[in-house]
Design a protein around this motif. Structure first.
Motif: not given
Length: 176
Positions: A129-131, A135-136, A138
């Protein structure tokens, strides 16, 4: 004075600085679509990087990309967008082609899309996961086959990523 509230979007975006070329209905800033490919570490099978937006289920199997900023090349845009949307560093392998397609954001407008292939510069997990700004994203690797589908019309050059492999069998003094 008016306050600015971040509108709900499918993906984080920057304020638009370029105008639209209204005479031809073509957006003044081209888009870049980036196919990031790798070989699966254990099997050697080809894989494609996609992301999903868990908060917006309609956005799944999305290929990274975005608009070219003033003064940027498509290759520079690809590297920047991958860092922003997935958190990984990539190197551009090749440009696959350019296609004019209907804009997915503005009905009646057309986008010039540059399709590039890139590869990660280092190892990456199978998924993460990268925020970004709340907003995330996936991120995950999916098998790259002739049947691979991605969000919207961004699969236009997936076929160009399919490698034809020659399998050779080595025998030790035995005849086949």
């Amino acid at each position: 004075s008016a306050t600015w509230t971040r509108p709900r979007r499918s993906r984080p975006t920057r304020p638009r600085s370029a105008r639209t070329r209204r005479s031809c209905g073509l957006n003044a800033r081209p888009r870049v679509v980036v196919y990031v490919t790798r070989e699966e570490p254990l099997t050697g099978a080809d894989q494609l990087l996609v992301f999903d937006l868990p908060a917006e289920p309609a956005f799944s199997n999305v290929v990274p990309g975005g608009r070219v900023e003033p003064g940027e090349t498509p290759e520079q845009t690809a590297i920047r967008e991958l860092r922003e949307e997935t958190g990984i560093e990539v190197e551009v392998v090749r440009e696959l082609g350019v296609e004019t397609q209907s804009s997915w954001r503005v009905p009646g407008l057309r986008d010039e899309n540059h399709f590039l292939e890139a590869a990660p510069t280092g190892p990456t997990p199978a998924e993460w996961d990268h925020e970004v700004e709340g907003d995330v994203f996936h991120c995950r690797w999916v098998p790259l086959t002739a049947d691979t589908e991605v969000y919207g019309k961004h699969g236009a050059f997936v076929h160009a990523l399919i490698r034809r492999r020659v399998v050779a069998y080595v025998t030790r003094g035995r005849e086949l």
